[in-house]
Design an enzyme around this catalytic site. Structure first.
Site: not given
Ligand code: NAD
Length: 269
Positions: A162, A158
């Protein structure tokens, strides 16, 4: 009445949040009703249209998820475990489908999600893509066909931002392999080898995590025996696959009774 389901995107400014906003805005099956980010984030109070070059015009990013959910039928949440736990309670109050893409939960946090699912459909998957969910099934089948002479290793790669390892997808694949083999992953999980670890234990399921650059997500399930190897591989090149899966889950949730579901349920696999 006859209106398209209203969707709230939580974590709007994130890598996945922005993908999700684009996916909902482009869909003719759903409408974007609100975008939420954490208090203090510089997107809060701004118009999405200005932040995202036109997409989501007229939607002001808020840090008040309860208000955001008032007129919503589904919440799509790719944030962080603590944020998702708080959202689960609010989604339950609003009787809105909660689609959880967040990964990195502890066992206690996963258990704490359950009470909310008594009031709304809660769909959680470490990976929302069709390809990975198919790979999970293949992994289970192959593991069921092979004995302990075959070492199982999960190798994932990744991007360098991450924060959790092994990835949620790697754990999903590990669970599938363990299920196929009829063992409990927790008792056979081997992650983070470093130093004089001793020889590999037969029957263990090993995990390795690579972090670098802008890799979207790559997973290999390796079955290695004396003289031969099988490798099942998925490569994601575009986060849009996760966003499409999450939107599909949000729409599917509209016709479900409260409870906990995953992408296998959504995809009918
Ligand atoms: P990122 O850090 O780019 O985004 C996370 C977002 O959440 C940010 O905008 C942050 O400000 C926001 N956030 C944090 N705390 C918050 C709160 N209390 N209220 C509202 N917003 C809040 O991360 P990302 O790469 O977008 O990934 C996010 C999550 O999704 C990770 O856990 C990642 O592993 C997961 N993910 C899952 C899949 C899937 O298919 N299930 C795919 C990609 C990523």
């Amino acid at each position: 009445m006859g209106e398209l389901p209203g969707i709230v995107i939580v974590g709007a400014s994130g890598r996945m949040g922005q993908m999700l906003i684009r996916a909902v805005a482009a869909s003719d099956k759903a409408r974007l009703v609100a975008a939420v980010d954490r208090s203090g984030h510089d997107w809060v109070g701004q118009d999405l249209g200005e932040l995202m070059g036109g997409t989501g015009r007229g939607v002001i990013v808020t840090d008040d998820p309860l208000e955001a959910m008032a007129n919503a039928q589904a919440v799509i949440d790719f944030t962080a475990p603590k944020a998702t736990l708080a959202m689960a309670e609010l989604a339950a109050q609003a009787r809105a489908t909660h689609v959880i893409g967040t990964t990195g939960f502890s066992d206690a946090e996963i258990a704490a999600l359950e009470p909310a699912s008594r009031h709304c459909a809660q769909i959680r998957a470490g990976n929302m893509s069709l390809g990975v969910n198919l790979l999970t099934q293949l992994t289970k089948k192959v593991a069921a066909a092979l004995d302990e002479e075959w070492d199982i290793e999960i190798i994932e790669a990744h991007h360098n931002k991450k924060v959790d390892a092994p990835s949620g997808t790697a754990l999903m694949l590990g669970e599938a392999a363990a299920e196929g083999r009829g063992i409990a992953l927790e008792q056979h999980r081997d992650a983070g080898r470093d130093g004089m670890t001793g020889a590999r234990k037969a029957g263990d399921i090993g995990f390795s995590a690579i972090r670098g650059g802008d890799i979207v997500g790559e997973h290999d399930v390796l079955f290695a025996a004396a003289g031969e190897r099988i490798i099942l591989r998925h490569i994601a090149t575009d986060r849009a696959i996760f966003a499409r899966g999450a939107l599909k889950a949000a729409l599917w949730g509209q016709t479900q009774t409260p409870g906990q579901y995953d992408m296998m349920d959504v995809l009918g696999l």
